[in-house]
Enzyme design. Structure first.
Site, PDB file in Angstrom:
ATOM      1  N   LEU A  95       0.875  -1.157   0.000  1.00 44.51           N
ATOM      2  CA  LEU A  95       0.000   0.000   0.000  1.00 44.51           C
ATOM      3  C   LEU A  95       0.917   1.213   0.000  1.00 44.51           C
ATOM      4  CD1 LEU A  95      -2.802   1.313   0.252  1.00 44.51           C
ATOM      5  CD2 LEU A  95      -2.558   1.118   2.735  1.00 44.51           C
ATOM      6  N   ASP A  96       0.903   1.965  -1.088  1.00 49.25           N
ATOM      7  CA  ASP A  96       1.837   3.087  -1.237  1.00 49.25           C
ATOM      8  C   ASP A  96       1.225   4.375  -0.703  1.00 49.25           C
ATOM      9  OD1 ASP A  96       3.682   1.466  -2.422  1.00 49.25           O
ATOM     10  OD2 ASP A  96       3.424   2.252  -4.449  1.00 49.25           O
TER      11      ASP A  96
ATOM     12  N   GLY B  26       3.332  -1.951  -5.719  1.00 51.68           N
ATOM     13  CA  GLY B  26       4.076  -3.182  -5.980  1.00 51.68           C
ATOM     14  C   GLY B  26       4.240  -3.297  -7.485  1.00 51.68           C
TER      15      GLY B  26
ATOM     16  N   LYS C  33      13.748  -6.337 -17.995  1.00 45.11           N
ATOM     17  CA  LYS C  33      13.906  -4.894 -17.787  1.00 45.11           C
ATOM     18  C   LYS C  33      14.911  -4.661 -16.674  1.00 45.11           C
ATOM     19  CE  LYS C  33      11.892  -1.113 -15.515  1.00 45.11           C
ATOM     20  NZ  LYS C  33      13.204  -0.929 -15.042  1.00 45.11           N
TER      21      LYS C  33
ATOM     22  N   GLU D 188      21.216  -2.387 -11.913  1.00 46.96           N
ATOM     23  CA  GLU D 188      21.037  -3.837 -12.054  1.00 46.96           C
ATOM     24  C   GLU D 188      21.940  -4.397 -13.142  1.00 46.96           C
ATOM     25  OE1 GLU D 188      16.424  -3.446 -10.529  1.00 46.96           O
ATOM     26  OE2 GLU D 188      16.864  -3.604 -12.675  1.00 46.96           O
TER      27      GLU D 188
ATOM     28  N   GLY E 279      16.838   6.574 -16.646  1.00 47.88           N
ATOM     29  CA  GLY E 279      16.366   7.804 -16.034  1.00 47.88           C
ATOM     30  C   GLY E 279      16.305   8.947 -17.025  1.00 47.88           C
TER      31      GLY E 279
ATOM     32  N   SER F 266       6.998  12.773  -9.121  1.00 49.68           N
ATOM     33  CA  SER F 266       7.270  11.526  -8.406  1.00 49.68           C
ATOM     34  C   SER F 266       7.894  10.526  -9.364  1.00 49.68           C
ATOM     35  CB  SER F 266       5.990  10.936  -7.814  1.00 49.68           C
ATOM     36  OG  SER F 266       6.246   9.664  -7.240  1.00 49.68           O
TER      37      SER F 266
ATOM     38  N   ASP G  55       7.886   0.856 -13.703  1.00 42.89           N
ATOM     39  CA  ASP G  55       6.753  -0.043 -13.956  1.00 42.89           C
ATOM     40  C   ASP G  55       5.898   0.491 -15.098  1.00 42.89           C
ATOM     41  OD1 ASP G  55       7.508  -1.657 -11.742  1.00 42.89           O
ATOM     42  OD2 ASP G  55       6.476  -0.286 -10.391  1.00 42.89           O
TER      43      ASP G  55
END
Length: 309
Positions: free
Chosen positions: A15-16, A41, A185, A190, A226, A250, A256
């Site tokens: 829950l953001d 998520g 992705k 990463e 980015g 944000s 995602d």
């Protein structure tokens, strides 16, 4: 397979809560304002964006407790199809605070409730019963699940005739390489964790991504950079496109949103280049909004035309 459905898999949802504060200081009570609550998520964010863009999706996730029920309610209110695998424990709450004084964003993300082997088996059994064109697994693994969980999910998707996309990190990422991933992705961090070195030069980024594809670690790799945009690598070529400039509100859920746009473009039969453009437009729309991955089709359509062909 005639289905065009994109099934997303989220084993560690959240829950953001996103808010602003004048300044963030230790010890002091920090008063926040402008709060936004979202079902979050990785995979859930992907499903929300696919739905907002008019795609056919189903969010499969594991959740428990009052926060898990809130996520279910939020998805239902938004009209996003979902299926939940109940688990013990309470689904986590993540907090993002943007400090007005500096413009910096502070993220507080719990690791989530502990799972057991039976939880993982039930999630995968549920996935095995679903029809999909693509299965998109995104996000971290909660404590208790083996690092090969996503590799097992990839094999299940393949057995069902679906393509498999993955966005994760750490040990779960490394355990999944070469296990039937159609689209991987990665963030720059990463990619560097896999390469074992810094990869800052654009030509080296392209070489590393394409080298992973040719080595069989994934059939296609999307590298998000980015403000420097993104690249998409296949065995035959590497495409790069710049980020679309927007006023940042944000960054939560931007990756995602990128993944959602990319997969939806591929499902809809767009070229790899146009799918990459749609992905960057979706990411820009998310960055320009408040909260987690809050986008609209109209905003994305307006941004697509700003991305070079």
């Amino acid at each position: 397979m005639t289905s065009s459905r994109i099934v997303t898999l989220t084993v560690n949802p959240a829950l953001d809560l996103a808010a602003e504060a004048a300044s963030v200081r230790p010890v002091h009570k920090i008063r926040t304002f402008g709060e936004h609550y979202d079902a979050g998520g990785g995979g859930i964010n992907v499903a929300r964006v696919v739905h907002a863009l008019g795609g056919d999706t189903l969010a499969l996730f594991a959740a428990g407790g009052a926060t898990g029920r809130m996520i279910e309610e939020m998805l239902s209110e938004a009209g996003v199809p979902w299926q939940c695998v109940p688990v013990a424990g309470t689904t986590r709450i993540s907090l993002t605070v943007r400090e007005q004084e500096s413009g910096l964003e502070y993220r507080f993300v719990p690791q989530g409730p502990a799972f057991n082997v039976a939880d993982g088996d039930r999630i995968l059994a549920t996935l095995a019963g679903l029809e999909a064109k693509w299965v998109v697994a995104s996000g971290s693994l909660p404590p208790g699940l083996a690092t090969d969980f996503y590799a097992r999910a990839a094999h299940i998707a393949s057995a069902r005739g679906a393509r498999f996309a993955l966005d994760t990190s750490g040990a779960a990422l490394k355990a999944s390489l070469g296990q039937g991933i159609d689209l991987l992705k990665l963030s720059l961090g990463e990619l560097e964790s896999i390469a074992g070195q810094e990869v800052r030069a654009p030509e080296v980024q392209a070489q590393q991504a394409q080298g992973m594809v040719r080595a069989g670690r994934a059939r296609m790799i999307a590298l998000t950079l980015g403000r420097d945009g993104a690249l998409l690598a296949t065995a035959d070529r590497v495409m790069r496109a710049p980020a679309i400039p927007v006023t940042e509100h944000s960054t939560v859920g931007a990756g995602d949103s990128f993944l959602a746009g990319l997969i939806l473009g591929l499902v809809q039969g767009l070229s790899d280049r146009d799918s990459l453009r749609l992905a960057l437009a979706a990411a820009a729309a998310a960055v320009a909004s408040e909260g987690t991955a809050r986008i609209s089709r109209s905003k994305v359509d307006a941004l697509v035309v700003q991305c070079p062909a």
